[in-house]
Structure formats: C-alpha cells, structure tokens
Design a protein around this motif. Structure first.
Motif, PDB file in Angstrom:
ATOM      1  N   ASN A   1      33.537   5.148 -48.826  1.00 18.80           N
ATOM      2  CA  ASN A   1      32.606   5.018 -50.175  1.00 18.80           C
ATOM      3  C   ASN A   1      31.725   6.507 -50.285  1.00 18.80           C
ATOM      4  O   ASN A   1      30.972   6.012 -51.331  1.00 18.80           O
ATOM      5  N   ASN A   2      32.678   7.562 -50.138  1.00 14.69           N
ATOM      6  CA  ASN A   2      31.951   8.613 -50.239  1.00 14.69           C
ATOM      7  C   ASN A   2      31.341   9.253 -50.023  1.00 14.69           C
ATOM      8  O   ASN A   2      30.113   9.466 -51.117  1.00 14.69           O
ATOM      9  N   LYS A   3      30.088   8.745 -49.242  1.00 15.54           N
ATOM     10  CA  LYS A   3      29.394   9.234 -48.809  1.00 15.54           C
ATOM     11  C   LYS A   3      29.223  10.928 -48.198  1.00 15.54           C
ATOM     12  O   LYS A   3      30.425  10.878 -47.253  1.00 15.54           O
ATOM     13  N   ASP A   4      28.738  11.210 -48.024  1.00 17.97           N
ATOM     14  CA  ASP A   4      27.691  12.933 -47.481  1.00 17.97           C
ATOM     15  C   ASP A   4      28.254  12.578 -46.024  1.00 17.97           C
ATOM     16  O   ASP A   4      26.746  12.370 -45.735  1.00 17.97           O
ATOM     17  N   VAL A   5      28.871  12.751 -45.327  1.00 16.15           N
ATOM     18  CA  VAL A   5      28.824  12.229 -43.500  1.00 16.15           C
ATOM     19  C   VAL A   5      29.150  13.928 -43.018  1.00 16.15           C
ATOM     20  O   VAL A   5      30.556  14.146 -43.044  1.00 16.15           O
TER      21      VAL A   5
ATOM     22  N   ALA B   1      41.808   5.513 -54.417  1.00 16.60           N
ATOM     23  CA  ALA B   1      40.694   6.513 -53.616  1.00 16.60           C
ATOM     24  C   ALA B   1      39.931   6.448 -52.860  1.00 16.60           C
ATOM     25  O   ALA B   1      38.673   7.201 -52.051  1.00 16.60           O
ATOM     26  N   GLY B   2      38.937   4.940 -53.261  1.00 14.56           N
ATOM     27  CA  GLY B   2      38.276   4.583 -51.967  1.00 14.56           C
ATOM     28  C   GLY B   2      37.821   3.013 -51.883  1.00 14.56           C
ATOM     29  O   GLY B   2      38.261   2.349 -52.214  1.00 14.56           O
ATOM     30  N   TRP B   3      36.762   2.587 -50.774  1.00 18.06           N
ATOM     31  CA  TRP B   3      36.999   1.279 -50.846  1.00 18.06           C
ATOM     32  C   TRP B   3      36.240   0.042 -52.158  1.00 18.06           C
ATOM     33  O   TRP B   3      36.652  -0.839 -52.483  1.00 18.06           O
TER      34      TRP B   3
END
Ligand SMILES: [Zn+2]
Length: 691
Positions: free
Chosen positions: A46-50, A526-528
């Motif tokens: 989900n393209n989070k900064d983690v 690319a993502g969820w």
C-alpha cells in the motif's frame, strides 16, 4: 481502495528479538514473525513508509547458562545462533529491513544513553537490598539463574524475573522455595546495590494511557493481562544486574554490573533502526521520536508472543515515557502459544519442528509452512499444529484448489490460444458476479489484515481461489472448446483476471508463490490498489510458462515426521528417568527373616515360548534347586553357567510357566531397566550367607 484503515504516514514495526541461544521452531514463526511479516508486506504493497526491524537478543542469563552447558563462551553461543536464526528468517521470507544484534557497539551505547537519561532525571530508585546469592558459584542469582514456585499461579519452574506459565513479572525474592539453577541448591541472601524503575510511580499514567486509551485498540487477551497486572499494583523493578555478560551500567559506582536484559532488549529495536538508517541514508528519528506536529508521528507496533506482553505494554512504554522524546506503541498484537501434536513446544525436550530441519526435509516448501501456520495462528487462544493437518491443508487447499486452478488456467490458455489472453466477447451474469466478488474481496482482506486478523484474511484469500476453481470447473472450457470457442476465450480471460488478482493478494501471505505466479502470468503489480480490477491482463498479453505451484505431502513424509517426534519423546523419557524413591523403613527383625545366600549357576536354558525367562539350576550350598529368572533379555544361557549369584532361598516356591521356582536371584536394575548380577568380589563358598 480508499477505505483501508491505515491512517498513519509512517510505520515502525518490530518483531520480538529471539534469544540467540537456540534455533527457531514453528512456534516462533507463528508467534511474532509471520503475523508481522504479513502486516509489513501489506503496508509496503500500500506504498506506506515502513521500517521493519528485529535482531538477536544476545544478553541475559539464557545465553550464559547455555554457554556453561555447552562448555563454551557466550560469544561463541551468540555467533553460532545469530547466524542460524538470521538464515532461517531469510529462508522463510521474513522481510526485515534489518536483522541486527544487541552485542553491537551502537546498541550498547544507545542502551547506556537511555539509562543515563533516566538516571540524570532522578527516575531510578537506588537501593541496597538483600538478594539471593549462590555461594558455590559466587554469583548473585537473578532472572533465569533462579527458579521456584510462582507466587501467583503456584506453578513450579518460574524464573526470577517472570513466570512463563501465567506471564506475571517477578522478583527473585517473590519465588517460593527458590533454587539456584547453577548449583541446584537453595541460595543465601546477600546485600547488593541496584537501580530500580519505579513502575508504581508510573501506574496512574499507565492506567490512563493503557487501560483507558487502548481499551478499543488492544486485543482482548493483551488488554486482559495488562488490566490484571495493574489491578494487583505495580512494584519497582531493578534495571541492573550482578552479571558478567551484558551492557555495562554506565556509572562509576556500578562497576561490574550490567543492565537488565529487558531494559536493553527493546532498545534493540531502536538501535537496529539506527543502524539501518546509517546503512541506507535514512533518518531513524522519524521512526522513533515524537515529531513537532504529532500528526507526523510514526505508528509503532510490536509483534510478540504472550510471554512478552508485560515488557512491551508496561516496562518499555514506562521507559519511553520517562525518557520523554520517544513515541509509544500504538498496538501490541501479541499471539498466544502454538502447541505441537497435543503437547507444548519445547526446546529442552526437543518437541518442536525446527525451521532448519524442515527446510532440509521439505526443500522449497517455505510457503506451505507459512500457509498452514497462518491458517492456525494462535490469535485469540492457543492453537495446535499437527502433521496430519499440515498434510490435509496443503493437499486439499493449496494443491487441490489454489494450485489446481492456476495450473489449469495457464495450461488451457497455452493449449487453445498459444498462451495469449483473448478478448471477452459477451459477459454472462456469472462473469459479472465473478467481477463483483473480485472487487469485494481485497477490501475484506485489507480489513482483516489491518485489524490483525490474519487467519480470517487468509481464509478470504482462499475463497478467491475457490471462486476461480469453481468457475473454471463449472464452465468446462475443455468441453466447450468443441462447440463455442468464443465463450472459451471469455472464460479463460475471466479466469486469468482471477489468477492475476490472486498473485497480488498472495504477496503478503505467500511471497515465494506470488513471485512464481508473476513469472507465470508475465505480469507485476504496482500495489494492493490494483487488486479487485478485472482488466489486469489485457487482451493480447503473452503469458509465461505454466508450472505446478504446489505438490502433495505424502503419507510417508507425515509418518517420518511423527516418528521423529516420538523418537525425541523416547530419548527424553529415558533422560528424565531417575532411580526410584526410597521405600519406607523396615525393622532389623524383618530384614533377618530373609535368607540370602551365595549360589552358583550349574545349568541354564531358555523357558520355551517366553522372551524373558531362563530356567536355572543352582547349587545353593544347601541343595541343588531350580529357579526361574527373568534375565533372558540380557543374558544368554551359556553366558551365565558357572556364575556366582545372590539368591533368596526362603522365598515361598512359585509356579512360573509350569516350572516350580524355588527362590529368587537378586539382580541390580538401573533406571532403564537393564539388569546385572549382584556377586561377591572374589569367589566364595556356595551357601555363604549375605546380610
Ligand atoms: Zn505464575
């Protein structure tokens, strides 16, 4: 996909630091690593900064005790197990950004900085108290150096800092009947100086922050434990130890003392992040410190097993709070315990499925284990792994549904259309139903993952595979191809869209499988946010080659694993056996009524149709007589002829297998049931008395 509940910009995710004193087993994976890895992979999708950190906990009594046991140094122990643990995590795809270790200098420095920060603020209570001491080993006994009965749940084997049965944190002086684990003897009390964290002082703050603030957030099992500790009232806890292995207490007057391992271990999350930031050019403070605008604070989540709840919900937050510059955990989704084949997992009893052994025996089947463990995660109560269930889930779910569907779609697409995605001509109601289901599932799975309900999330994922499998089976393109090729094009197109969705949604749960599916579908998401679409593979898209995703687990494989476990059980039972307890006293008069003599075996033969019995002819000095003796498993007849023996001659004669036995040969029997003769050191006259 706007309704996913991920309100934070930035996430700091930790998994419990494993002790570097042994290899990892399935209980570790199911406790703190698979759930965290699913969550982290989902955040990244989900393209989070983690940042996801972990490392080996290389301090504490567990390490030094292991070193003593193996006759080596603590350094050798941590080097060996750190490397082994790190490799197992990599092999199972646990996607840490860094797997660090607490023996690193950067960690020692940061831990000392924390201690000094609290020390200079006057937070610690400095106290000279009487502590348990082992006079034989010249050592104070804290933590795992001392065991006894838990004052809370009364179970035995509680440690000096915690009862693992009920999770309560303890001081050594709380234990009932304390015993040193070094000498096995009761300890004595001696004076020593230590620095205590005043948890009682933080209690009102903890009640507000935790009991009131986290009531709706924490899992019920976690919240319940915290509430019961706070209800019984917190006590100051010593943050220093009299040990020779660990982080030095950074005070002149504390020379030779070390920081308590549960002070430094959670700081290991921060030092790991610091090292990761140094390695990658990031700013570690964004992930750990309070920001000027609180809305910019990172979301800190600790994944742990239930035995660590007290340290992550009470002690560590108190330290962070007392320090003041750091964020506090948003959630601590602790799991309960995983059992194995009806019994607790146990390192010492070797009742476990070791990850490194699993991979030797099931090479390339990491995702199969991840799948089964995720479906039985002990999220709300203890759960159980059995090899039969493992086989059933792999064969009936992964092979028969998921793998079968993916393989069929690809094989048919290659067979009929050269591996190309074809146009859909006319959509049927069934197709439209499939598309609406495809849209629905990613939201449901996301909802479950963000609420730490990973079992539920995986079950939903499998429902998508079931949907695809059923759609394909019902549509029967292999029959339809003879009459209606246009319809077959549509059916395979729809099926391939399901497959592409499954590849995206498999990524958090089955990362290795997802990679293989992307190669087979010749596609990368690319993502969820792409999950739920039904145009992921456009018409004309060329597919990759079909491969089988999973293979069946055979009965032989299951039997071999069960045999291994029962072998470990036997070995363990043998080691656990001890000599029988003493019988009650008898009088001298009772003793002298037994007439025991030295006799000599003149002849011996096996008693027919028995395994254990020999028929012996014995010269007792008084007479020659027949004795039936149960020694045939240990002695052949020819071995015993001519041997002197001790014989009880006035035992009431007994008939055994049709032979009248007149007396009994005395034998020594060890704890494993092995027999040997009791004989004089030099040959004596037959009939000599024994008393
Ligand atoms: Zn207890």
């Amino acid at each position: 996909m706007s309704n996913i509940a991920l309100p934070f910009k930035r996430y700091t995710i930790t998994s419990a630091l494993p002790y570097a004193n042994g290899p990892l087993h399935i209980g570790h994976l199911a406790g703190a690593y698979i759930p965290a890895d699913i969550y982290v992979r989902f955040l990244r999708l989900n393209n989070k900064d983690v940042v996801y950190v972990c490392g080996s906990d290389e301090h504490g009594a567990a390490i030094t005790i292991k070193a003593k046991k193996e006759g080596t140094t603590p350094q050798a122990i941590i080097d060996k197990y750190h490397a082994q643990i790190k490799l197992s995590f990599e092999q199972f795809g646990i996607s840490f950004d860094i797997y660090h270790r607490t023996s690193e200098k950067i960690h020692h420095e940061l831990s000392q900085e924390f201690f000094l920060n609290l020390y200079e603020k006057g937070e610690f209570i400095e106290q000279v108290t009487e502590q348990y001491y082992d006079e034989e080993y010249h050592q104070f006994l804290a933590d795992r150096y001392i065991t006894g009965t838990c004052p809370n749940c009364k179970s035995e084997g509680a440690y000096g800092d915690q009862c693992e049965k009920c999770g309560t944190s303890l001081n050594p002086t709380d234990l009932i009947n304390p015993i040193s684990t070094l000498s096995g003897k009761p300890p004595v009390l001696r004076e020593t100086r230590h620095w205590y964290l005043p948890l009682d002082k933080y209690q009102p703050w903890l009640e507000e922050w935790l009991l009131e603030g986290k009531k709706e957030v924490l899992k019920p099992n976690v919240y319940g434990q915290c509430r019961s500790w706070l209800k019984s009232g917190l006590q100051p806890r010593s943050m220093t130890r009299d040990l020779d292995w660990g982080v030095d207490v950074p005070l002149e007057e504390a020379k030779g003392k070390k920081l308590y391992v549960w002070l430094d271990a959670p700081i290991g999350y921060i030092s790991a992040t610091k090292q990761w930031a140094l390695d990658t050019g990031n700013d570690w403070e964004k992930y750990w410190k309070k920001q000027i605008n609180p809305a910019d604070d990172a979301c800190l989540i600790h994944f742990i097993g239930k035995d660590n709840i007290v340290f992550h919900c009470i002690t560590f937050p108190s330290i962070l709070h007392a320090h003041g510059e750091y964020i506090l955990p948003e959630n601590v989704p602790a799991n309960e315990f995983l059992n194995l084949e009806g019994d607790k997992l146990s390192t010492s009893r070797n009742h476990a499925v070791w990850l490194h052994e699993y991979l030797d025996e099931f090479p390339g089947k990491q995702d199969e284990l991840r799948y089964v463990l995720t479906s039985i995660l002990p999220e709300t109560s203890d759960s159980e792994f059995t090899w039969k269930d493992f086989q059933a889930r792999v064969n009936n779910e992964l092979v028969a549904i998921f793998g079968n569907f993916i393989n069929r779609v690809l094989v048919l697409s290659h067979k009929y259309f050269g591996g190309k995605v074809m146009e859909t001509s006319q959509l049927t109601d069934t197709d439209r139903f499939i598309f609406s289901e495809l849209e629905r599932y990613p939201k449901h799975i996301a909802g479950s993952v963000t609420q730490f309900r990973f079992r539920e999330a995986l079950a939903q994922f499998m429902n998508v595979a079931r949907l695809g499998n059923k759609y394909l089976a019902d549509s029967e393109p292999w029959k339809l191809v003879k009459t209606d090729e246009e319809r077959v094009k549509s059916v395979l197109n729809v099926s391939l869209q399901i497959a592409a969705n499954l590849a995206i949604m498999a990524r958090p749960f089955l990362p290795h499988t997802a990679q293989r599916m992307f190669a087979m579908l010749n596609f990368e998401a690319a993502g969820w946010q792409q999950a739920g679409r039904h145009d992921l593979l456009p018409a004309g898209h060329q597919l990759g080659e079909a491969q089988l995703l999973f293979e069946k687990i055979t009965d032989e494989q299951v039997d071999a694993q069960l045999a291994k476990l029962s072998k470990a059980k036997e070995t363990n039972a043998r080691a656990a056996k001890t000599v029988p307890e003493a019988k009650p006293n008898i009088s001298f008069e009772e003793f002298v009524r037994m007439d025991i003599r030295v006799g000599k075996i003149l002849a011996a033969e096996k008693v027919a149709k028995t395994k254990k019995l020999l028929k012996l002819t014995i010269d007792t000095g008084i007479d020659r007589r027949t004795v039936v003796s149960g020694i045939a498993e240990f002695f052949a007849p020819e071995e015993v002829v001519g041997k002197q023996v001790a014989i009880l001659v006035n035992l009431e004669p007994r008939e055994i297998k049709g032979i009248v036995s007149q007396g009994m040969i005395l034998m020594a029997e060890d704890k494993d049931g092995r027999l040997d003769f009791v004989v004089p050191q030099t040959e004596v006259q037959s009939g000599s008395t024994i008393r």
